[in-house]
Design a protein around this motif. Structure first.
Motif, mmCIF file in Angstrom:
data_model
loop_
_atom_site.group_PDB
_atom_site.id
_atom_site.type_symbol
_atom_site.label_atom_id
_atom_site.label_comp_id
_atom_site.label_asym_id
_atom_site.label_seq_id
_atom_site.Cartn_x
_atom_site.Cartn_y
_atom_site.Cartn_z
ATOM 1 N N GLU A 1 41.954 36.844 48.930
ATOM 2 C CA GLU A 1 40.760 37.260 48.577
ATOM 3 C C GLU A 1 40.724 38.874 47.739
ATOM 4 O O GLU A 1 39.980 38.977 46.813
ATOM 5 C CB GLU A 1 39.913 37.899 49.729
ATOM 6 N N ARG B 1 40.819 37.310 44.128
ATOM 7 C CA ARG B 1 39.262 36.953 43.785
ATOM 8 C C ARG B 1 38.322 37.752 43.452
ATOM 9 O O ARG B 1 37.742 37.574 42.643
ATOM 10 C CB ARG B 1 38.967 35.892 44.981
ATOM 11 N N ARG B 2 38.602 39.099 44.268
ATOM 12 C CA ARG B 2 37.692 40.235 43.924
ATOM 13 C C ARG B 2 37.986 40.909 42.514
ATOM 14 O O ARG B 2 37.136 41.583 41.961
ATOM 15 C CB ARG B 2 37.815 41.015 45.216
ATOM 16 N N VAL B 3 39.401 41.130 42.485
ATOM 17 C CA VAL B 3 39.798 42.239 41.222
ATOM 18 C C VAL B 3 39.962 41.501 40.080
ATOM 19 O O VAL B 3 39.429 42.025 38.882
ATOM 20 C CB VAL B 3 40.913 42.911 41.674
#
Length: 119
Positions: free
Chosen positions: A18, A21-23
Protein backbone atom coordinates in the motif's frame (compact mmCIF):
# COMPACT_ATOMS: atom_id res chain seq x y z
CA UNK A 1 11.27 -9.21 13.36
CA UNK A 2 14.42 -10.66 11.83
CA UNK A 3 16.00 -8.83 8.92
CA UNK A 4 16.34 -9.08 6.00
CA UNK A 5 13.08 -10.61 4.73
CA UNK A 6 12.14 -11.18 1.11
CA UNK A 7 8.63 -11.71 -0.22
CA UNK A 8 7.66 -12.78 -3.71
CA UNK A 9 5.29 -10.47 -5.56
CA UNK A 10 2.03 -9.74 -3.81
CA UNK A 11 2.86 -11.99 -0.83
CA UNK A 12 4.51 -9.00 0.85
CA UNK A 13 2.86 -7.39 3.86
CA UNK A 14 -0.17 -5.41 2.71
CA UNK A 15 1.15 -2.27 4.41
CA UNK A 16 4.35 -2.27 2.30
CA UNK A 17 2.45 -2.77 -0.95
CA UNK A 18 0.00 0.00 0.00
CA UNK A 19 2.86 2.42 0.75
CA UNK A 20 4.29 1.69 -2.70
CA UNK A 21 0.88 2.11 -4.36
CA UNK A 22 0.45 5.48 -2.70
CA UNK A 23 3.90 6.96 -3.32
CA UNK A 24 4.84 5.89 -6.87
CA UNK A 25 2.07 7.94 -8.55
CA UNK A 26 3.22 10.99 -6.57
CA UNK A 27 6.80 10.46 -7.76
CA UNK A 28 5.64 10.23 -11.37
CA UNK A 29 3.63 13.46 -11.46
CA UNK A 30 4.91 16.49 -13.30
CA UNK A 31 6.29 17.42 -16.68
CA UNK A 32 9.67 15.69 -16.62
CA UNK A 33 10.29 14.20 -20.08
CA UNK A 34 10.28 10.64 -18.66
CA UNK A 35 7.10 11.02 -16.57
CA UNK A 36 4.51 10.03 -19.19
CA UNK A 37 6.35 6.85 -20.18
CA UNK A 38 6.93 5.93 -16.54
CA UNK A 39 3.27 6.50 -15.67
CA UNK A 40 2.27 4.10 -18.44
CA UNK A 41 4.88 1.58 -17.32
CA UNK A 42 3.65 1.76 -13.73
CA UNK A 43 0.03 1.25 -14.82
CA UNK A 44 1.11 -1.99 -16.52
CA UNK A 45 3.78 -3.12 -14.03
CA UNK A 46 3.60 -5.92 -11.51
CA UNK A 47 5.48 -6.31 -8.23
CA UNK A 48 8.03 -9.13 -8.45
CA UNK A 49 9.48 -8.91 -4.95
CA UNK A 50 9.61 -6.88 -1.76
CA UNK A 51 12.78 -6.92 0.34
CA UNK A 52 12.57 -5.63 3.91
CA UNK A 53 15.96 -4.51 5.22
CA UNK A 54 15.18 -3.33 8.74
CA UNK A 55 15.71 0.31 7.82
CA UNK A 56 13.20 0.26 4.97
CA UNK A 57 12.26 -1.83 1.97
CA UNK A 58 12.76 -2.27 -1.76
CA UNK A 59 9.93 -3.00 -4.19
CA UNK A 60 11.03 -4.54 -7.50
CA UNK A 61 8.82 -4.09 -10.56
CA UNK A 62 8.40 -6.02 -13.79
CA UNK A 63 7.35 -3.95 -16.81
CA UNK A 64 6.06 -5.53 -20.04
CA UNK A 65 8.64 -5.36 -22.84
CA UNK A 66 6.26 -3.47 -25.15
CA UNK A 67 5.78 -0.58 -22.68
CA UNK A 68 7.30 2.76 -23.79
CA UNK A 69 10.81 3.46 -22.55
CA UNK A 70 11.74 6.57 -20.59
CA UNK A 71 14.29 9.16 -21.73
CA UNK A 72 16.74 9.72 -20.22
CA UNK A 73 17.13 5.98 -19.58
CA UNK A 74 18.96 6.24 -16.23
CA UNK A 75 17.16 8.09 -13.44
CA UNK A 76 17.23 8.01 -9.66
CA UNK A 77 15.17 10.40 -7.62
CA UNK A 78 12.37 11.09 -5.25
CA UNK A 79 11.09 13.90 -3.14
CA UNK A 80 8.31 12.45 -1.01
CA UNK A 81 8.74 12.53 2.73
CA UNK A 82 6.26 10.53 4.80
CA UNK A 83 5.35 10.55 8.42
CA UNK A 84 5.03 6.98 9.67
CA UNK A 85 3.56 6.17 13.08
CA UNK A 86 6.38 5.09 15.37
CA UNK A 87 9.14 6.83 13.39
CA UNK A 88 10.38 9.98 15.06
CA UNK A 89 12.04 11.31 11.89
CA UNK A 90 9.70 9.97 9.19
CA UNK A 91 10.70 8.19 6.00
CA UNK A 92 11.89 9.01 2.50
CA UNK A 93 12.03 7.28 -0.85
CA UNK A 94 13.89 6.88 -4.14
CA UNK A 95 12.67 5.58 -7.47
CA UNK A 96 15.17 3.85 -9.77
CA UNK A 97 14.81 3.73 -13.57
CA UNK A 98 17.35 1.67 -15.50
CA UNK A 99 17.57 1.30 -19.28
CA UNK A 100 14.40 3.37 -19.55
CA UNK A 101 12.40 0.97 -17.36
CA UNK A 102 10.86 1.45 -13.91
CA UNK A 103 12.91 -0.89 -11.75
CA UNK A 104 12.85 -0.28 -7.98
CA UNK A 105 11.18 1.80 -5.30
CA UNK A 106 13.24 2.23 -2.14
CA UNK A 107 11.58 3.39 1.09
CA UNK A 108 13.87 4.19 4.02
CA UNK A 109 14.00 5.66 7.48
CA UNK A 110 16.40 8.27 8.77
CA UNK A 111 18.36 6.03 11.14
CA UNK A 112 15.48 4.14 12.73
CA UNK A 113 14.18 0.59 12.40
CA UNK A 114 11.32 0.24 9.92
CA UNK A 115 8.09 -0.71 11.73
CA UNK A 116 6.69 -4.17 11.03
CA UNK A 117 3.19 -2.79 10.33
CA UNK A 118 3.64 0.86 9.23
CA UNK A 119 0.73 3.31 9.31
Amino acid sequence: MGWPKTYAGNNAPTEMLELARRVVPVLLTGNHPASAALREQYARASVTSVDLTGAGFFVEFSVPPDAPRAEPPQLTGGNVRMEIEGLEHGAGCLLFVRDGVLQTLERYTYGEEWPERPT
